[in-house]
Scaffold this active site. Sequence first.
Site, PDB file in Angstrom:
ATOM      1  CG  MET A  54      11.523  -6.867 -41.779  1.00  0.00           C
ATOM      2  SD  MET A  54      11.811  -6.223 -43.438  1.00  0.00           S
ATOM      3  CE  MET A  54      11.568  -4.484 -43.137  1.00  0.00           C
ATOM      4  CB  CYS A  55      11.607 -12.004 -45.687  1.00  0.00           C
ATOM      5  SG  CYS A  55      10.244 -11.093 -46.415  1.00  0.00           S
ATOM      6  CD  GLN A  56      14.548 -15.163 -39.833  1.00  0.00           C
ATOM      7  OE1 GLN A  56      15.448 -16.001 -39.904  1.00  0.00           O
ATOM      8  NE2 GLN A  56      14.032 -14.766 -38.680  1.00  0.00           N
TER       9      GLN A  56
END
Lengths: 266, 266
Positions: free
Chosen positions: B1-3
């Site tokens: 996942m990303c932030q």
Amino acid sequence: MCQLLGMNCNTPTDITFSFEGFRRRAGLTDQHTDGFGIAFFEGKGVRIFRDNRPGASSPMADLISQYKIKSFNVISHIRKATRGDVNLENTHPFIRELWGENWVFAHNGTVEGVRPCADCHYQPIGTTDSEAAFCCIVSRLRERFDKKPSEKDIFDAVVEITSDIATHGVFNFIMSNGHWMIARCSTRLYYVTRKAPFSKALRDDDVEIDFSKYTTENDKVTIIATQPLTKNENWIKMKNGGYVFFKNGELVEEIEGTLPDNQSHV
Amino acid sequence: MCQLLGMNCNTPTDITFSFEGFRRRAGLTDQHTDGFGIAFFEGKGVRIFRDNRPGASSPMADLISQYKIKSFNVISHIRKATRGDVNLENTHPFIRELWGENWVFAHNGTVEGVRPCADCHYQPIGTTDSEAAFCCIVSRLRERFDKKPSEKDIFDAVVEITSDIATHGVFNFIMSNGHWMIARCSTRLYYVTRKAPFSKALRDDDVEIDFSKYTTENDKVTIIATQPLTKNENWIKMKNGGYVFFKNGELVEEIEGTLPDNQSHV
């Protein structure tokens, strides 16, 4: 007036040598100090750097020179503001998505009274005549073609649309979608194609480069600029109303232009 | 996942303190190493920097930290690729012109099977689900409103459109047009508003800053992030399905969200 720089190649090429000479005009050797911008295509993506400080002294421009980004297509612009304030949204090159591609555009000159219609597809964000003209070009292309047409169709349509816009003033421009580069000359635009056998070039600030050290025999690199950037190369001067379509560094199509060269000092 | 990282303020603010902590997660303290991007609004213009190298070690990110750009609205993203290759066109934040404004968007999560229709106004350039979802949002807004409507109408329409998109997966996002910032939480998003009396904050890598040295008593600065960036501030955890609309650093409108927090470890 502003100055334009474009590069179209068949191999990812570092534009630093040309960009360094070009950006000296933004405050050192010439007075184009109202911002600069440069767009590097990388795959379908684009890196765009813009600054409303002079290209010659901008830390952003310093980074670009150090970063040595390699690209097939680059468009750069140094600005001497004639229309629109000096701010980021008025700084070339401009960009829009058309048919799922990034289209990038930079303009030299002034075109009066050109604006897309209120419900046109693309609307200007800043207040320059240049961005308004670009929005006209991409809006009209989009109206004409639901889907991306052939490159020949694109070139023909761009010639037709921009010949019309050019009746409103001075309209030198460079435009690219990352695959090809189209340039139009109103008053002043030159190009040179570098290919084997590569030799040395001498920039107008007397910096020399030996391209044979950085190239292979298959490389083709075309540079388009408002003024020749080197002293000892065969820069071709475009005629007024002339168009070129470059792909992979090669001239694919050309309209030579017929208007008299009576504005060459604009 | 990303932030995700967003900043919305009532005075031009340097995001370096937050960005430095954030980008450490892109290779140092966490594994979000598949590129980073950051967009700074400046007037109606935007500076966007993207790199497909890790944010923690990218020279581009180093420049940004040194440059100390002040902005009212900033959106940043560090990527751990789940859909789409690691390349420039797939790197957040994404940008489109809507009603003559720059709209900027970054997403955390994955939404399956969301694409704008073939003749929709905006088309994705890269291959991420995120850009496709963004093109849906702006296409549907444009279909709904010929001209820019009120901010209330925009917020209501964004909530309706994105609640629909969110049924296709995990849809945390931050979006801005340079005037306001809208954020949606699917699984994880926090915000904190800094205002007088300003005090010291301790970043999660133990770097301390005394905001009172850099602010006036009227300043309001809201930071939105996937994870709190400081240890000693009152970060508000958004609920699933929640929306916030910030302007000038202040929470103008909010939908609290009602879904159970059952995906908080995605």
